[in-house]
Design an enzyme around this catalytic site. Sequence first.
Site: not given
Length: 343
Positions: A53, A207-209, A211-212, A216-217
């Site tokens: 990272y 990455s539970p979302l 990648g966004g 809602g993005k």
Amino acid sequence: MEYRRLGNSGAVVTAYCLGTMTFGNEADEETSFQIMDDYAAAGGNFLDTANVYSAGISEEIVGRWLKARPTEVSQMIVATKGRFPMGEGPNDLGLSRRNLTHALDASLKRLGIEQIDLYQMHGYDALTPLEETMRFLDDSVANGKIAYYGFSNFLGWHVTKAAWIARSQGYCLPVTLQPQYNLLVRDIEHEVVPACQDVGMGLLPWSPLAGGWLSGKYQRDVMPTGATRLGENPERGMEAWKARNANERTWAVIDAVREIATARSASMAQVALAWVASQPAVTSVILGARTREQLADNMATDALKLTPEELTRLSDVSKPQVDDYPYGTGGINQRHRKIEGGR
């Protein structure tokens, strides 16, 4: 915050882990310190980083924060990873004893600690015998450099083989697996999750979302712009974005998340995170916040408990898309359920 066992170990961690992949890149050191301060203040006790990272900078930032916060370091569970290249040489990558010896010592130095609580193999290495990797990990536990070890991005048979080697040789067992897992990416449920449950390993979903997407993005057929990873760097994952945008399942899942979020006066991100945290074998969900505001919203998920009806609706609408054998309608598991009366 809710505490859970770290896989099959005796250590406990909070249900939401702070991922630090953005540190030293999308978040500068000052912002990174603020994010870690906020996380600790909210009761979080689990930090996840990796040597690759920001080419080691993330570990260095975490190390400086730990040194400056002696109270927090006494309670924090620190996880990092090794496997991917940190040099130009042919032996500067992989899961060989040689590379991992150097990688582990370098991570300990950057983090400024004597023992890493959870050392994870960042990906499978088909060139190195798994027996060599497992012996190294058991030796590292024995010499006190790591407390526990786990894997990331391993397949089900990788996990099963590693556990068999550990048991047959009397080594310490792996305690966790870090896979991608969210409402849009659920294929690990076919074999990876059962393999981990068989061993008693906990899942640390990254990455539970998605990648966004689940926050809602993004909007249907609208190219990403602005303060999103794709908006800031359109070449990063654009083909994957197009494929997901064209999939009707994507928008059915997003619509369900949005409707539940509205009904519960919660954010879409909180609903998506709460679903992941409720899944079998999940120990701690990794939050990839780039800002303090994102972290605050994500951490509020700890107070959100989805109802059985909400969980069922989300699970049904996001069911993995499979065709036929072995996982689809012609798959052996479905046939057995029918023969056995639906058990």
